[in-house]
Design a protein around this motif. Structure first.
Motif, PDB file in Angstrom:
ATOM      1  N   TYR A 113       0.848  -1.195   0.000  1.00 16.43           N
ATOM      2  CA  TYR A 113       0.000   0.000   0.000  1.00 16.43           C
ATOM      3  C   TYR A 113       0.879   1.239   0.000  1.00 16.43           C
ATOM      4  CZ  TYR A 113       1.177  -0.699   4.904  1.00 16.43           C
ATOM      5  OH  TYR A 113       1.870  -0.945   6.061  1.00 16.43           O
ATOM      6  N   ARG A 119      -0.682  10.846  12.635  1.00 16.86           N
ATOM      7  CA  ARG A 119      -0.335  10.675  14.051  1.00 16.86           C
ATOM      8  C   ARG A 119      -0.127  12.060  14.658  1.00 16.86           C
ATOM      9  NH1 ARG A 119       4.246   5.778  13.714  1.00 16.86           N
ATOM     10  NH2 ARG A 119       2.994   4.469  12.321  1.00 16.86           N
ATOM     11  N   ARG A 127       9.295  14.496  11.246  1.00 13.55           N
ATOM     12  CA  ARG A 127       8.138  13.942  11.973  1.00 13.55           C
ATOM     13  C   ARG A 127       6.936  14.842  11.724  1.00 13.55           C
ATOM     14  NH1 ARG A 127       9.049  12.386  18.078  1.00 13.55           N
ATOM     15  NH2 ARG A 127       8.322  14.473  18.505  1.00 13.55           N
ATOM     16  N   ALA A 136       4.591  -3.033   2.926  1.00 18.04           N
ATOM     17  CA  ALA A 136       4.392  -4.353   2.322  1.00 18.04           C
ATOM     18  C   ALA A 136       4.083  -5.356   3.416  1.00 18.04           C
ATOM     19  CB  ALA A 136       5.657  -4.769   1.572  1.00 18.04           C
ATOM     20  N   GLU A 137       3.144  -6.233   3.160  1.00 22.38           N
ATOM     21  CA  GLU A 137       2.778  -7.254   4.145  1.00 22.38           C
ATOM     22  C   GLU A 137       2.736  -8.611   3.438  1.00 22.38           C
ATOM     23  OE1 GLU A 137       2.561  -5.861   7.067  1.00 22.38           O
ATOM     24  OE2 GLU A 137       1.809  -3.831   6.715  1.00 22.38           O
ATOM     25  N   ARG A 266      10.826  -1.512  18.794  1.00 23.62           N
ATOM     26  CA  ARG A 266       9.809  -0.880  17.955  1.00 23.62           C
ATOM     27  C   ARG A 266       8.540  -0.543  18.749  1.00 23.62           C
ATOM     28  NH1 ARG A 266       9.870   0.401  13.465  1.00 23.62           N
ATOM     29  NH2 ARG A 266       7.963  -0.556  12.745  1.00 23.62           N
ATOM     30  N   LEU A 268       5.330  -0.710  18.353  1.00 17.11           N
ATOM     31  CA  LEU A 268       4.008  -1.281  18.124  1.00 17.11           C
ATOM     32  C   LEU A 268       3.902  -2.598  18.876  1.00 17.11           C
ATOM     33  CD1 LEU A 268       4.558  -0.416  14.479  1.00 17.11           C
ATOM     34  CD2 LEU A 268       2.523   0.391  15.633  1.00 17.11           C
ATOM     35  N   ALA A 288      14.939   6.731  11.196  1.00 20.93           N
ATOM     36  CA  ALA A 288      14.377   5.472  10.694  1.00 20.93           C
ATOM     37  C   ALA A 288      13.589   5.762   9.416  1.00 20.93           C
ATOM     38  CB  ALA A 288      13.481   4.840  11.744  1.00 20.93           C
ATOM     39  N   VAL A 289      14.037   5.200   8.308  1.00 25.37           N
ATOM     40  CA  VAL A 289      13.298   5.420   7.063  1.00 25.37           C
ATOM     41  C   VAL A 289      12.338   4.275   6.779  1.00 25.37           C
ATOM     42  CG1 VAL A 289      14.855   7.024   5.891  1.00 25.37           C
ATOM     43  CG2 VAL A 289      15.307   4.570   5.750  1.00 25.37           C
ATOM     44  N   CYS A 290      12.582   3.121   7.403  1.00 24.44           N
ATOM     45  CA  CYS A 290      11.765   1.941   7.110  1.00 24.44           C
ATOM     46  C   CYS A 290      11.820   1.036   8.331  1.00 24.44           C
ATOM     47  CB  CYS A 290      12.364   1.239   5.883  1.00 24.44           C
ATOM     48  SG  CYS A 290      11.612  -0.342   5.493  1.00 24.44           S
ATOM     49  N   GLY A 291      10.667   0.544   8.758  1.00 24.18           N
ATOM     50  CA  GLY A 291      10.663  -0.321   9.931  1.00 24.18           C
ATOM     51  C   GLY A 291       9.619  -1.401   9.807  1.00 24.18           C
ATOM     52  N   GLY A 292       9.903  -2.544  10.404  1.00 26.58           N
ATOM     53  CA  GLY A 292       8.910  -3.599  10.327  1.00 26.58           C
ATOM     54  C   GLY A 292       9.302  -4.798  11.159  1.00 26.58           C
ATOM     55  N   GLY A 311       6.003  -7.861   7.814  1.00 27.34           N
ATOM     56  CA  GLY A 311       5.842  -6.699   6.933  1.00 27.34           C
ATOM     57  C   GLY A 311       6.710  -5.541   7.349  1.00 27.34           C
ATOM     58  N   ALA A 314       7.606   2.240   5.199  1.00 25.96           N
ATOM     59  CA  ALA A 314       8.684   3.223   5.057  1.00 25.96           C
ATOM     60  C   ALA A 314       8.068   4.601   4.861  1.00 25.96           C
ATOM     61  CB  ALA A 314       9.563   2.859   3.868  1.00 25.96           C
TER      62      ALA A 314
HETATM   63  P1  HAM Z   1       6.443   2.586  12.052  1.00 23.54           P
HETATM   64  O1  HAM Z   1       7.847   2.316  12.499  1.00 23.54           O
HETATM   65  O2  HAM Z   1       5.534   3.197  13.033  1.00 23.54           O
HETATM   66  O3  HAM Z   1       5.868   1.204  11.550  1.00 23.54           O
HETATM   67  O4  HAM Z   1       6.486   3.494  10.758  1.00 23.54           O
HETATM   68  C1  HAM Z   1       7.246   3.125   9.621  1.00 23.54           C
HETATM   69  C2  HAM Z   1       7.969   4.324   9.044  1.00 23.54           C
HETATM   70  O5  HAM Z   1       7.049   5.392   8.803  1.00 23.54           O
HETATM   71  C3  HAM Z   1       9.035   4.946   9.940  1.00 23.54           C
HETATM   72  O6  HAM Z   1      10.248   4.245   9.840  1.00 23.54           O
HETATM   73  C4  HAM Z   1       9.138   6.338   9.359  1.00 23.54           C
HETATM   74  O7  HAM Z   1       9.978   6.343   8.213  1.00 23.54           O
HETATM   75  C5  HAM Z   1       7.714   6.639   8.951  1.00 23.54           C
HETATM   76  N1  HAM Z   1       7.037   7.455   9.980  1.00 23.54           N
HETATM   77  C6  HAM Z   1       6.417   7.035  11.094  1.00 23.54           C
HETATM   78  N2  HAM Z   1       5.903   8.063  11.792  1.00 23.54           N
HETATM   79  C7  HAM Z   1       6.192   9.181  11.092  1.00 23.54           C
HETATM   80  C8  HAM Z   1       5.930  10.577  11.282  1.00 23.54           C
HETATM   81  N3  HAM Z   1       5.228  11.026  12.317  1.00 23.54           N
HETATM   82  N4  HAM Z   1       6.389  11.447  10.343  1.00 23.54           N
HETATM   83  C9  HAM Z   1       7.088  11.008   9.263  1.00 23.54           C
HETATM   84  N5  HAM Z   1       7.354   9.704   9.036  1.00 23.54           N
HETATM   85  C10 HAM Z   1       6.920   8.792   9.943  1.00 23.54           C
HETATM   86  C11 HAM Z   1       4.599   1.026  11.069  1.00 23.54           C
HETATM   87  O8  HAM Z   1       3.870   1.930  10.756  1.00 23.54           O
HETATM   88  C12 HAM Z   1       4.225  -0.427  10.868  1.00 23.54           C
HETATM   89  N6  HAM Z   1       2.837  -0.482  10.340  1.00 23.54           N
HETATM   90  C13 HAM Z   1       5.206  -1.122   9.945  1.00 23.54           C
HETATM   91  C14 HAM Z   1       4.874  -2.560   9.689  1.00 23.54           C
HETATM   92  C15 HAM Z   1       4.200  -3.054   8.639  1.00 23.54           C
HETATM   93  N7  HAM Z   1       5.155  -3.561  10.489  1.00 23.54           N
HETATM   94  C16 HAM Z   1       4.677  -4.678   9.964  1.00 23.54           C
HETATM   95  N8  HAM Z   1       4.098  -4.375   8.830  1.00 23.54           N
END
Ligand code: HAM
Length: 425
Positions: A113, A119, A127, A136-137, A266, A268, A288-292, A311, A314
């Motif tokens: 997606y 947030r 941020r 990706a999942e 992380r 979550l 952090a540019v990408c996390g999972g 998943g 990024a």
């Molecule tokens: P997350 O670490 O919360 O993971 O967000 C992933 C990426 O979104 C972060 O590494 C960052 O690059 C970007 N990001 C998060 N918050 C912000 C913000 N407030 N402003 C700008 N960029 C931001 C997730 O969202 C999980 N759903 C990832 C995942 C998928 N895990 C398993 N499947």
């Protein structure tokens, strides 16, 4: 973008951005790379609603997370339902997976997606409150090779998006049993009076809700306390260890370099076993540019059968802040320069004919003189300018000036005689 333009008294909300055409062009180019890379790895695009029932994130993202406790845009809609602008994409994908009975159709699904997330964090560099993710999942497989596939995809994405030297950090936070044992040990450690007294208010709360999150706290004193805390690696089961070893071996085989950081927990709640993050230089604290990671319990938490999954997501803003991706500026094929009322009126038909040929074509709508129109043609980097005045209309011959070749000649006024090459080649 930040601006200090004219003040209409109306401003965009803090932490939200406007993208003007030049900037949005970079975004579209980056999105095209993301889609092409996802296709290469066999992921199909899923588009879920931006607004979901609040309960989806309470259960999915988890009530113990900062996201659910203090960062969600939640409100009551006109039907008295509590709804939330999605703070992340994973719970929606799993909801759709269940709602569309995807598991019954195939045992393994690769979904991706792209879109905005919301947030209510304190805005700072990198941020935002409305930011954009691609994610990706891979739902179904339990094999460590699936974790490797996702990390390899993240690695390829960042390379294709020209993010300079991203650093990969990985960890295993174990499955349910290891997490429960670690949580209990951590809670004991953190609630001992000497440690508890030094924690910030948030972390004191976390000792009750989710002690693991103390690892994420940026407060220096909390970091000192957590430095001597029991680490997850002591609590991993044999299966957890085998899984993590296999992920590492898989990354080694692909020559994807990584560091292990046993503090990478992380923010979550749903993660099990593998967690990972790519960090990029030049971003400051929000690097952090990408996390999972793996989230083997989430499908069940949302009411489905036990289904493993892994998943990542990024952040576009952070990636584009450091990406070296070039954007070629648009060039217009033909600018139609009209002099006089008759030409001004004729211009829309001429534009239609040029566009019909597949050319990009534009004009001036302000009835300005030759000089101003030529300036506009320059700004649009027009390859050709078609000049139409009373004389030209009377002669049924237009003047075609090739700006890119510094040539000028006359052409027939009849569009059916025109070819693309004379305007653009
Ligand atoms: P997350 O670490 O919360 O993971 O967000 C992933 C990426 O979104 C972060 O590494 C960052 O690059 C970007 N990001 C998060 N918050 C912000 C913000 N407030 N402003 C700008 N960029 C931001 C997730 O969202 C999980 N759903 C990832 C995942 C998928 N895990 C398993 N499947």
């Amino acid at each position: 973008m930040t601006g200090s333009g004219q003040d209409s008294g109306l401003q965009r909300l803090a932490g939200m951005a406007d993208l003007l055409p030049l900037e949005s062009k970079r975004w579209v180019a980056a999105e095209a790379i993301v889609r092409a890379t996802m296709r290469q790895y066999g992921f199909g695009e899923i588009r879920c609603p931006i607004m979901e029932p609040t309960e989806l994130f309470e259960r999915g993202t988890g009530t113990a997370t900062d996201i659910v406790q203090k960062e969600m845009y939640t409100f009551t809609d006109r039907g008295d339902r509590s709804v939330t602008l999605r703070p992340e994409g994973t719970p929606s994908v799993v909801r759709a997976f269940l709602e569309e009975s995807l598991g019954a159709k195939r045992p393994s699904w690769k979904l991706f997606y792209i879109g905005p997330m919301f947030r209510a964090e304190r805005p700072q560099q990198g941020r935002l409150r409305q930011f954009h993710q691609f994610g990706a999942e891979l739902i179904g497989p339990a094999a460590p090779e699936a974790d490797v596939e996702l990390i390899a995809l993240g690695d390829a994405m960042l390379r294709n998006l020209d993010v300079p030297v991203p650093r990969l950090v990985i960890n295993s936070i174990g499955d349910k049993q290891a997490r429960a044992d670690h949580d209990a040990a951590l809670r004991d450690y953190l609630t001992a009076p000497a440690a508890f007294a030094r924690l910030c208010a948030d972390c004191r709360r976390r000792t009750q809700t989710n002690p693991l999150r103390v690892f994420d706290c940026k407060n220096e004193q909390c970091q000192e306390v957590i430095a001597a805390a029991p680490m997850i690696d002591r609590f991993l089961t044999d299966e957890d260890r085998h899984h993590f070893d296999a992920v590492r071996a898989g990354l080694d085989r692909l020559r994807i370099g990584y560091e292990i950081d046993s503090r990478l927990v992380r923010g979550l709640d749903y993660y099990t076993r593998t967690t990972f993050e790519f960090k990029a230089a030049g971003l400051g604290a929000q690097d952090a540019v990408c996390g999972g990671g793996r989230y083997d319990g989430l499908v069940e938490v949302l009411g489905g059968p036990p289904t493993p999954a892994v998943g990542f997501a990024a952040g576009f803003e952070r990636i584009l802040a450091v990406s070296k991706l070039p954007v070629d500026e648009d060039r217009l094929d033909v600018f139609v320069c009209a002099l006089g009322d008759a030409a001004f009126e004729l211009t829309s038909q001429i534009l239609a004919a040029l566009r019909q040929l597949g050319l990009s074509a534009d004009r001036d709508f302000l009835r300005r003189g030759l000089k101003a129109q030529m300036k506009e043609a320059d700004r649009l980097r027009a390859r050709s300018v078609l000049i139409i005045g009373d004389d030209e209309i009377a002669k049924r011959r237009f003047t075609l000036r090739r700006m890119d070749k510094a040539e000028q000649r006359e052409i027939d006024a009849e569009p059916s005689q025109w070819t693309v090459d004379e305007f653009r080649k």
